[in-house]
Write an enzyme that holds these catalytic residues in place. Structure first.
Site, PDB file in Angstrom:
ATOM      1  CD  GLU A  57     -38.636  93.913 -69.424  1.00  0.00           C
ATOM      2  OE1 GLU A  57     -39.894  93.946 -68.932  1.00  0.00           O
ATOM      3  OE2 GLU A  57     -37.803  93.829 -68.602  1.00  0.00           O
ATOM      4  CB  CYS A  91     -41.061  96.344 -63.504  1.00  0.00           C
ATOM      5  SG  CYS A  91     -39.539  96.928 -63.735  1.00  0.00           S
ATOM      6  CB  CYS A  94     -39.011  97.679 -67.616  1.00  0.00           C
ATOM      7  SG  CYS A  94     -37.349  96.682 -66.651  1.00  0.00           S
TER       8      CYS A  94
END
Length: 187
Positions: A57, A91, A94
């Site tokens: 990302e 996560c 991100c």
């Protein structure tokens, strides 16, 4: 949950995750879509670049923000008209970056039960309030089985970049995937 457009974009994200696996990276891939067109695609590059922040990302966000054609002016939420398709739930790091850049919405394959920032561990996307950054919806389950199998294949191998590699010679690849907690099947 079947949606041909979502499935099309997720298939591309899965192919990026396959590239990551071939490069001995944790197999996560993503595509950012705006107005029906992919504007960025990326895969994890943490091992390659020896930088733990180089998640798929963030690689794609950097690409978008550095391209004046994709972000022609400095605005607070440059991804407000952009949709992310990613193989694994973002996560916490991100998910926060996505919120700060104003992502419109996120579709992901499988849950990230250790580090998930869209509800599995912490709901950075919606559950935490923030005065300047809008929340965004995140929907899981698109390409879930393929994403899980890519992760399982990766974790079957020896990760030479791990601080203390675990011997995995006797591991067996599990192919059965349990249904999602909500009972939905994969799309």
């Amino acid at each position: 949950m079947a949606n041909p457009q979502h499935e099309k974009w997720m298939a591309r994200a899965i192919s990026m995750a396959e590239e990551a696996l071939e490069a001995n990276e944790v197999p996560v891939g993503c595509v950012f879509v705006r107005n029906g067109t992919i504007i960025a695609e990326a895969r994890n590059r943490t091992n390659e670049l020896r930088n733990a922040t180089r998640h798929a990302e963030l690689e794609a966000i950097d690409s978008i923000l550095s391209d004046p054609l994709l972000t022609p002016q400095q605005i607070q939420h440059p991804l407000s008209e952009t949709i992310l398709y990613v193989t694994v739930e973002p996560c916490i790091m991100c998910a926060s970056a996505l919120r700060q850049t104003g992502i419109k919405e996120v579709f992901f394959g499988c849950e990230n039960e250790r580090f998930g920032g869209c509800g599995s561990v912490l709901g950075v996307n919606q559950e935490l309030s923030h005065p300047n950054h809008p929340s965004y919806p995140a929907v899981g389950g698109y390409g879930r089985e393929a994403a899980i199998m890519l992760l399982r294949r990766f974790y079957m191998t020896e990760n030479q970049n791990a601080p203390v590699p675990k011997l995995k010679a006797n591991r067996v690849l599990k192919t059965e995937i349990p249904k999602q907690a909500d009972g939905k099947s994969d799309s």
